[in-house]
Structure formats: structure tokens, C-alpha cells
Design an enzyme around this catalytic site. Structure first.
Site, PDB file in Angstrom:
ATOM      1  N   GLU A  66      42.779 -53.845 -37.628  1.00 11.52           N
ATOM      2  CA  GLU A  66      42.619 -54.978 -36.339  1.00 11.52           C
ATOM      3  C   GLU A  66      41.921 -55.569 -36.354  1.00 11.52           C
ATOM      4  OE1 GLU A  66      43.037 -53.405 -31.114  1.00 11.52           O
ATOM      5  OE2 GLU A  66      42.186 -51.759 -32.711  1.00 11.52           O
ATOM      6  N   LYS A 115      49.301 -55.665 -29.620  1.00  8.53           N
ATOM      7  CA  LYS A 115      49.570 -54.338 -29.177  1.00  8.53           C
ATOM      8  C   LYS A 115      49.844 -54.382 -28.090  1.00  8.53           C
ATOM      9  CE  LYS A 115      44.923 -51.609 -29.268  1.00  8.53           C
ATOM     10  NZ  LYS A 115      43.683 -51.934 -29.405  1.00  8.53           N
ATOM     11  N   CYS A 153      46.232 -49.570 -33.723  1.00  7.58           N
ATOM     12  CA  CYS A 153      44.872 -48.760 -32.801  1.00  7.58           C
ATOM     13  C   CYS A 153      45.447 -47.829 -31.941  1.00  7.58           C
ATOM     14  CB  CYS A 153      44.071 -49.855 -32.723  1.00  7.58           C
ATOM     15  SG  CYS A 153      42.375 -48.457 -32.448  1.00  7.58           S
ATOM     16  N   SER A 213      38.942 -48.579 -34.903  1.00  5.12           N
ATOM     17  CA  SER A 213      38.076 -46.461 -34.717  1.00  5.12           C
ATOM     18  C   SER A 213      37.006 -46.377 -34.561  1.00  5.12           C
ATOM     19  CB  SER A 213      39.496 -45.816 -35.217  1.00  5.12           C
ATOM     20  OG  SER A 213      38.496 -44.436 -34.285  1.00  5.12           O
ATOM     21  N   GLY A 243       7.089 -48.048 -36.879  1.00  6.66           N
ATOM     22  CA  GLY A 243       6.004 -47.496 -37.093  1.00  6.66           C
ATOM     23  C   GLY A 243       6.161 -45.582 -37.366  1.00  6.66           C
ATOM     24  N   LEU A 244       4.700 -45.319 -38.168  1.00 10.11           N
ATOM     25  CA  LEU A 244       5.160 -44.003 -38.486  1.00 10.11           C
ATOM     26  C   LEU A 244       3.580 -42.761 -38.025  1.00 10.11           C
ATOM     27  CD1 LEU A 244       5.468 -44.419 -42.568  1.00 10.11           C
ATOM     28  CD2 LEU A 244       6.985 -44.363 -40.817  1.00 10.11           C
ATOM     29  N   GLY A 275       4.721 -37.772 -37.224  1.00 12.04           N
ATOM     30  CA  GLY A 275       5.839 -37.067 -36.282  1.00 12.04           C
ATOM     31  C   GLY A 275       7.895 -37.040 -37.220  1.00 12.04           C
ATOM     32  N   ASP A 334      10.652 -37.239 -35.781  1.00 12.03           N
ATOM     33  CA  ASP A 334      11.603 -39.178 -35.748  1.00 12.03           C
ATOM     34  C   ASP A 334      11.488 -40.312 -36.393  1.00 12.03           C
ATOM     35  OD1 ASP A 334      13.283 -38.106 -33.152  1.00 12.03           O
ATOM     36  OD2 ASP A 334      11.218 -38.493 -31.904  1.00 12.03           O
ATOM     37  N   ASN A 370       0.137 -44.266 -21.928  1.00 11.27           N
ATOM     38  CA  ASN A 370       1.249 -45.539 -21.945  1.00 11.27           C
ATOM     39  C   ASN A 370       0.289 -46.607 -22.560  1.00 11.27           C
ATOM     40  OD1 ASN A 370       3.535 -44.325 -21.584  1.00 11.27           O
ATOM     41  ND2 ASN A 370       3.215 -45.024 -19.474  1.00 11.27           N
ATOM     42  N   GLU A 378      15.079 -37.822 -25.684  1.00  9.44           N
ATOM     43  CA  GLU A 378      13.686 -39.042 -25.051  1.00  9.44           C
ATOM     44  C   GLU A 378      14.601 -40.044 -24.212  1.00  9.44           C
ATOM     45  OE1 GLU A 378      10.601 -38.065 -28.913  1.00  9.44           O
ATOM     46  OE2 GLU A 378      11.650 -40.569 -28.770  1.00  9.44           O
TER      47      GLU A 378
END
Length: 543
Positions: A41, A113, A149, A186, A295-296, A299, A301, A378, A407
């Protein structure tokens, strides 16, 4: 008849580049002996083109590109190409979502369509006018029915609830069509391919018609298209299938239909991984970058995000940045260093304690007499965000954010801090599934350090901090979020499933209050049925 399904990876708006992809695909199809080639499409424009469709110049150039493409294919097999066409009527939307039949160097016929999705990530009623006509063409003794589609997603016997009054496939079958072809774009979501195969197999079997489905592949912003184009015989048996998560040309021979080897990933973690790697690679590449950083923290994530980035771009193009604070545990630093070795990536270490001290001195007068709290926590995250953005600017690397869906849903993230960046790779992956991905990555040897998987998750912004201090267990949180975000359930319905009312009310309150953060978040890759992206439309100021 031999029909080639051109599973291509277009770039939105790149008319010349997409036309070249189609030319190469048709050339390959012709060499393979195809008598007809079909794209996905809107393949000429890339899906979804969104508000580019409101630009008259872009639409005009698309029409020119289609004519030039037709001329370039004069000595190739005919091709059906996804494109747009202007609506000549004085009423209705200005454009049609179309499929153009190219043959003999000309645009011979254009089809439109019929069903226009306007829900979740789709907004086609904004641009397109639906057609009322049947789309069929006679070719080499066969009557071919064309759908685009959404046209195939309304079978009354498959779906309990139907969005539209008409069923283009049923009407095609009643008009004595010999074969059905669907041009699709899709988007991927976990488990969707199984639904597609069941739906299309059921449809082919019911109408006793071969059904060919060609899907776009590649990442375009938050959407990932998985390809997996396929063909079904009149018994509903899958007899040809394309690769998952990469371009392919699939030759469907209607005269010799035999069941293929399955090519779809067998595990949920494997299909999620394939989608995330493809989405990351294409977002970085299509936005003009080659290298990334993140950033490492040690953890789960950041570890999973880094592993996905390496798979997408290669270890040489990924930079990990360690930014320890006085609250960073020795174990977390060691886990980040172990990940560096496992992945073979470059890292830099920038301790943030001196910057924390500078902020504390500057704010000492204003904060005098007040206990340390969230503001100070923070600040650490925002210091890290500033450092990462400085490196991004200086070295031309795209910054990947590492937060997960759990999160982001409840706002357990810092705006202008760990939310800073250009792409949120796992922002649609719940925390429990992040662990599932990590274990799957380690199936043949350690990629994600075992200690990272086994230790309790923590933001490490204050002494002995753990996520469980602020949130319910992730197994509980993720199920509440699934019911609320993906199934649209309210508090009463969720409590009825056995969850504590106080916990449910608190989680849903956190989701509501975090709306302003999500509205400013980096784009994230959609891999579930409902992500916090283009398909999530919620008011920020509400009761």
C-alpha cells in the site's frame, strides 16, 4: 499465473528512492518468471505519508513519479503499485488511496481503497475519499480482484464486531473473481501475524478463492512493518510466505500451490526482538544518522536497549556512557562494564558527583530548611540527560532513551532527564517483557549480564532505593496497565479481576498524572496493540 509480491522498505516522501526500489523489485520479479508484480500500500510514497498528503506539490510530484515509473517498466512484467490519485469530484476528501496498474510503459488503470481506517494509529479519513466501485481487472484469462489493506479486515464470519457495513471481499467473490490480491501496510504488534494468517485463511476458504497479501516492511517513525507477505490457496492453506522483518520478493505460483516452510518467529520474545531491531535500524538510518549513544546504568533497561542497538547498527556504531553518582552501587558499575565487554562497544565514564555538588551549592539558599526529596533525585537524572545531549550534539550521535512502557505509563521517569533523546527504543515494552527479552537474548550465551537480570530493579537516586519502594510489583503493575491501556478498562472492571482497589486507583491516577510527560517524550517503537504514540490521544488537563 505467477505473481510476485514485492515486500519493500520505502522511506516516507522519498519518491525517487521508492520508485527505484519498485523498479528493482519488478526487474527481479521478471527474472524470476513472474507475470505480474504487486507492491504494498502507498509504496511509491511510503506509508504513512501523513500530512505530506496536504502538500499539493508533493501530490503533483507523486503523479509525475508514477508516470516515469510506468515508462521505465515498459519491458518488464505488469505491476500494481500503491500510490495516490486526486479525487476529481467537487465534494469529498481530495485524494484516493490507490493501486495503479502499470503495463506497456503506461498507467493503464487505477483502483481505489474502499474502507478507510480511522482509529488507533490510522487517520485515513483525514486525507482520502472511499470509493464505492468494485476493483477488478481481467488479465491472462483471470479476473483479479484488488483490495487495499483495510478492505480485507471486515469479514462478518471472522469478526464479532465489524466497523463497516460493506465487505469488499464478499462483493468480489459474488462478482465471480478468480483471485484476490491485497496491497497492505499493516503495522506490527505482538501476536498480530497469527491473527492475520487465521483471518486470511478463513476468508480464502469461505469464498473458495486464492488470496495474495503483500505487506510493507521496515520502520517509519513509531510504526514497524514486519513484512511476512503471504499467499493462501482456495482451501485457506498458506502456500507462499515472505521473510519477517526484512525485504523480500515472494513468487506465488497459482498453478503449483504447496505449503511453505514457516518463517515467522516461534516465540514472543523473538518477534519483539525482530521488530525492535528493525525499528531502531530504520529510524536511525532514515533520520540521517549512522551512530548512536545511550546511558548505561547497569540496569536491565539500558542493557537490553544497548543489545538491540548493537544488533541494529553494529557494535562500532554504539557508544555507552557510564555516569556514576555517589548512590551508584559497585555492582551496577560492574554490570555496565560486563555489558560493555559482552557487546564489544566503546564506553565513556563521566562521574556526576562534582555536578551534583555544584547544583547543591547553587540551590542551598533557595532550598534552605527543606528535606532532600524528589527534586534532588531528579537533578541527578537531568544532569545525566544534559551530558548525553552534549555528547549527542558534539559527535552527531542519536541519543537512545532506555525507559520501558511500565515506567512511562506511571511517570516513573524524569522529563528532561532520562527521557531526553531522539528514540525511545523499548517504551512500548512492559518491564516484565524486558526481562523476557533479556533471557531470550541469553539463550545461547551471556549477552545481558546475569547479575543485571537477577538483582532488584532500582533507579539508584538515593541510598538503598528500589523500584518496589514506589511501585507495585511489576507483575501486578503490568497486568493492571495492560487492562487499562490496551483493553480500555476502568478501575471497577480491573478490581473485578481480583486486584486491590487501592492499588488500582493509585496506578490509574499515576497514568493520568503522567500524561504531560508522555506528550513530550521521544518517539517510541510501537510493538503492542496500543502504545503511547500516534494511537494514544488523551487530554492532559482533564478530570
Amino acid at each position: 499465473m505467477k505473481i510476485a509480491l514485492l515486500q519493500l522498505n520505502p522511506i516516507v516522501g522519498d519518491l525517487a528512492g521508492n520508485a527505484e526500489l519498485i523498479r528493482m523489485g519488478v526487474a527481479r520479479a521478471t527474472q524470476m518468471g513472474a507475470e505480474l508484480a504487486v507492491t504494498s500500500e502507498l509504496a511509491l510514497l511510503g506509508y504513512p505519508p501523513r500530512d505530506l498528503l496536504l502538500q499539493e506539490g508533493f501530490v503533483r510530484r507523486a503523479a509525475v513519479a508514477l508516470e516515469e515509473l510506468a515508462r521505465s517498466l515498459v519491458d518488464r512484467c505488469p505491476a500494481i503499485v500503491g500510490t495516490v490519485e486526486r479525487n476529481p469530484k467537487p465534494e469529498g476528501r481530495p485524494l484516493y488511496n490507490s493501486a495503479a496498474w502499470l503495463e506497456g510503459g503506461q498507467v493503464k488503470q487505477v483502483f481505489h481503497k474502499r474502507l478507510l481506517p480511522t482509529y488507533d494509529v490510522f487517520d485515513e479519513d483525514r486525507y482520502f475519499e472511499p470509493t464505492q466501485q468494485l476493483n477488478a481487472i481481467e488479465y491472462r484469462g483471470l479476473k483479479i480482484g484488488l483490495t487495499i489493506c483495510e478492505d480485507i479486515w471486515n469479514d462478518r464470519d471472522f469478526w464479532q464486531h465489524r466497523r463497516y457495513a460493506i465487505d469488499p471481499v464478499a462483493e468480489m467473490a459474488q462478482a465471480e473473481t478468480d483471485v484476490l490480491i491485497n496491497l497492505s501496510a499493516s503495522p506490527f504488534s505482538a501476536g498480530k501475524q497469527d491473527v492475520r494468517v487465521k483471518m486470511m485463511g478463513s476468508m480464502a476458504r469461505k469464498h473458495r478463492l486464492p488470496l495474495l497479501y503483500v505487506n510493507q516492511v521496515g520502520g517509519n517513525d513509531d510504526l514497524v512493518f514486519d513484512g511476512a507477505s503471504c499467499a493462501f490457496d482456495r482451501d485457506g492453506t498458506l502456500f507462499a510466505s515472505g521473510a519477517a522483518f526484512k525485504p523480500d520478493v515472494v513468487l506465488a505460483d497459482l498453478a503449483q500451490m504447496s505449503e511453505p516452510i514457516a518463517v515467522w518467529p516461534s516465540e514472543r520474545a523473538e518477534e519483539l526482538y525482530g521488530a525492535l531491531v528493525l525499528g531502531t535500524r530504520d529510524y536511525v538510518r532514515k533520520c540521517g544518522f549512522e551512530r548512536v549513544l545511550l546511558g548505561l546504568s547497569g540496569g536491565i533497561d539500558s542493557a537490553v536497549t544497548a543489545a538491540i542497538a548493537v544488533a541494529a547498527l553494529g557494535a562500532d556504531n554504539v557508544l555507552g556512557v557510564l555516569m556514576p553518582s555517589p548512590y551508584s552501587s559497585r555492582g551496577s558499575i560492574e554490570d555496565a562494564e560486563a555489558l560493555e565487554k559482552n557487546l564489544g562497544i566503546e564506553t565513556q565514564t563521566i562521574p556526576i558527583e562534582p555536578m551534583m555538588a555544584a547544583f547543591e551549592r547553587s540551590l542551598a539558599g533557595v532550598f534552605a530548611g527543606m528535606e532532600p526529596g524528589v527534586a534532588e533525585e531528579n537533578l541527578q537524572s537531568r544532569i545525566r540527560g544534559n551530558l548525553l545531549m552534549a555528547l549527542s550534539n558534539k559527535f552527531g550521535r542519536l541519543l537512545l532513551t532506555t525507559g520501558n512502557k511500565s515506567e512511562l505509563a506511571v511517570g516513573y521517569c524524569t522529563i528532561y532527564g532520562d527521557m531526553s533523546g531522539g528514540l525511545a527504543v523499548i517504551s512500548d515494552v512492559p518491564k516484565t517483557q524486558v526481562y523476557e527479552l533479556a533471557r531470550w537474548m541469553n539463550r545461547q550465551g551471556e549477552v545481558i549480564p546475569v547479575a543485571t537480570i537477577e538483582k532488584p530493579p532500582s533507579a539508584e537516586l538515593k541510598p538503598d532505593q528500589q523500584d518496589s519502594d514506589s511501585l507495585p510489583p511489576y507483575e501486578v503493575l503490568d497486568e493492571i496497565l495492560r487492562l487499562h491501556v490496551e483493553l480500555h478498562w476502568g478501575a471497577e472492571e480491573i478490581v473485578g479481576q481480583g486486584f486491590e482497589a487501592q492499588v488500582v486507583e493509585r496506578v490509574l491516577g499515576l497514568v493520568k498524572r503522567a500524561e504531560f510527560k508522555r506528550s513530550q517524550a521521544a518517539p517510541g517503537l510501537r510493538v503492542t496493540d496500543r502504545a503511547f504514540g500516534t494511537g494514544w490521544r488523551m487530554a492532559i488537563a482533564r478530570r
